[in-house]
Design an enzyme around this catalytic site. Structure first.
Site, PDB file in Angstrom:
ATOM      1  N   ASP A  48      11.024 -11.506 -21.024  1.00 25.66           N
ATOM      2  CA  ASP A  48      10.815 -12.337 -19.825  1.00 25.66           C
ATOM      3  C   ASP A  48      11.881 -12.026 -18.781  1.00 25.66           C
ATOM      4  OD1 ASP A  48      12.909 -13.582 -21.108  1.00 25.66           O
ATOM      5  OD2 ASP A  48      12.072 -15.602 -21.011  1.00 25.66           O
ATOM      6  N   SER A  49      12.804 -11.110 -19.118  1.00 26.50           N
ATOM      7  CA  SER A  49      13.709 -10.546 -18.105  1.00 26.50           C
ATOM      8  C   SER A  49      12.897  -9.939 -16.964  1.00 26.50           C
ATOM      9  CB  SER A  49      14.610  -9.469 -18.727  1.00 26.50           C
ATOM     10  OG  SER A  49      13.845  -8.525 -19.451  1.00 26.50           O
ATOM     11  N   ASP A  87       7.726 -11.601 -25.153  1.00 25.34           N
ATOM     12  CA  ASP A  87       8.503 -12.840 -25.061  1.00 25.34           C
ATOM     13  C   ASP A  87       7.593 -14.001 -24.701  1.00 25.34           C
ATOM     14  OD1 ASP A  87      11.214 -12.763 -25.591  1.00 25.34           O
ATOM     15  OD2 ASP A  87      11.794 -12.186 -23.561  1.00 25.34           O
ATOM     16  N   LYS A 117       8.269 -13.162 -29.353  1.00 32.89           N
ATOM     17  CA  LYS A 117       9.692 -13.508 -29.491  1.00 32.89           C
ATOM     18  C   LYS A 117       9.922 -14.859 -28.846  1.00 32.89           C
ATOM     19  CE  LYS A 117      13.200 -11.385 -27.072  1.00 32.89           C
ATOM     20  NZ  LYS A 117      13.809 -12.521 -26.341  1.00 32.89           N
ATOM     21  N   GLU A 119      13.129 -18.007 -28.188  1.00 27.38           N
ATOM     22  CA  GLU A 119      14.567 -18.292 -28.190  1.00 27.38           C
ATOM     23  C   GLU A 119      14.864 -19.565 -28.975  1.00 27.38           C
ATOM     24  OE1 GLU A 119      16.079 -18.349 -24.163  1.00 27.38           O
ATOM     25  OE2 GLU A 119      15.352 -16.312 -23.753  1.00 27.38           O
ATOM     26  N   GLU A 186      22.222 -11.984 -28.855  1.00 26.89           N
ATOM     27  CA  GLU A 186      22.625 -11.632 -27.478  1.00 26.89           C
ATOM     28  C   GLU A 186      23.999 -12.204 -27.157  1.00 26.89           C
ATOM     29  OE1 GLU A 186      19.678 -12.235 -24.414  1.00 26.89           O
ATOM     30  OE2 GLU A 186      21.109 -11.685 -22.817  1.00 26.89           O
TER      31      GLU A 186
HETATM   32  O1  KIV Z   1      14.001 -10.769 -21.852  1.00 27.80           O
HETATM   33  C1  KIV Z   1      14.604  -9.811 -22.367  1.00 27.80           C
HETATM   34  O2  KIV Z   1      14.625  -8.691 -21.865  1.00 27.80           O
HETATM   35  C2  KIV Z   1      15.299 -10.058 -23.612  1.00 27.80           C
HETATM   36  C3  KIV Z   1      16.266  -9.030 -24.087  1.00 27.80           C
HETATM   37  C4  KIV Z   1      17.441  -8.984 -23.200  1.00 27.80           C
HETATM   38  C5  KIV Z   1      16.647  -9.225 -25.494  1.00 27.80           C
HETATM   39  O3  KIV Z   1      15.127 -11.079 -24.207  1.00 27.80           O
END
Ligand code: KIV
Length: 263
Positions: A48-49, A87, A117, A119, A186
């Protein structure tokens, strides 16, 4: 690089057991997926970056489920053999295990990705178990969890005190016991990441967590020098920002002086 058969959760587990490092990289579209996979990335993480590096937001909070699905579909289309992880964005899974299943089923059916994924540590264990018991592959993510930035205040190293380190170890173990197939660590101290890696049977994936993890993940834009500023732990391996802006500048000059296109 592990073999070129399709990567699965079992492949990653076997790599850890054999002491082989695996390579994770974020990808957000078909072109980056195809380049990364062909260059040997084992896992493509549609992080989600993307909210920050592709969509221009300041944080990952505004990223919507539809954004993740849109980009993950493209990554899956560009990929051949890597394991694709999507994510789950902020607000799409925290309410209840049932909400997390509904979101994950939608993500998997609409995109064709391999895993989701999310958190959070011990407090998300019930949700992770609910997902994995229903056949959904889950990657955990602890330490700096960017979806909590409004609570954390700043992006920075986590686990600085003994209590915080004990909590992170307990979080890692809870995530593993709940059935996660891998765990992102992280921005936590190197020693702690190595300790967690030694205690877990599942692969750990470090980002700003030192060399003692089973895998490393970086954000595409940081690795390739597309970001305006890189985190200190992620030196760019190319300077694409400079290369791209030089190419555009030379082409623009040729357009303006009439040498492009050639007649
Ligand atoms: O959103 C993302 O890119 C991430 C990575 C930095 C692990 O969660």
């Amino acid at each position: 690089m592990i073999d070129k058969k399709p990567v699965t959760a079992a492949t990653l587990l076997r790599a850890k057991q054999n002491g082989e490092k695996t390579v994770w990289l974020t990808a957000y579209d078909a072109a980056s997926a195809s380049i990364a996979e062909a260059a040997g990335a084992d896992v493509l993480l549609v992080g989600d970056s993307l909210g920050m590096v592709c969509l221009g937001y300041d944080t990952t909070i505004p990223v919507m489920l539809e954004d993740m699905i849109h980009h993950t579909k493209a990554v899956v289309r560009g990929n051949k053999t890597a394991w694709v992880v999507c994510d789950l964005p902020f607000g799409s899974y925290q309410e209840s295990p049932e909400q997390a299943v509904k979101t994950s089923v939608r993500v998997m059916q609409e995109t064709g990705c391999d895993a989701v994924k999310l958190e959070g540590g011990a407090h998300m264990a019930e949700t992770i178990r609910f997902l994995t018991e229903r056949g959904i592959a889950v990657v955990g993510h602890i330490g700096l969890t960017p979806q909590s930035i409004k609570k954390l205040g700043v992006y920075g190293m986590q686990g600085k005190t003994e209590d915080a380190q004990a909590q992170l170890l307990a979080d890692a173990q809870a995530v593993e016991q709940a059935g996660a197939g891998a765990l992102v660590l992280e921005c936590i101290p190197e020693g702690l990441a190595a300790k967690i890696t030694g205690k877990l049977g599942i692969p750990t994936v470090g980002i700003g967590a030192g060399p003692g993890c089973d895998a490393q993940v970086l954000v595409w834009h940081d690795l390739l020098g597309l970001s305006e500023k890189n985190p200190s732990f992620a030196p760019a391996y190319a300077n694409l920002r400079e290369i791209i802006s030089d190419a555009i500048g030379r082409w623009a000059a040729d357009v303006r002086n009439g040498t492009f296109p050639k007649s």
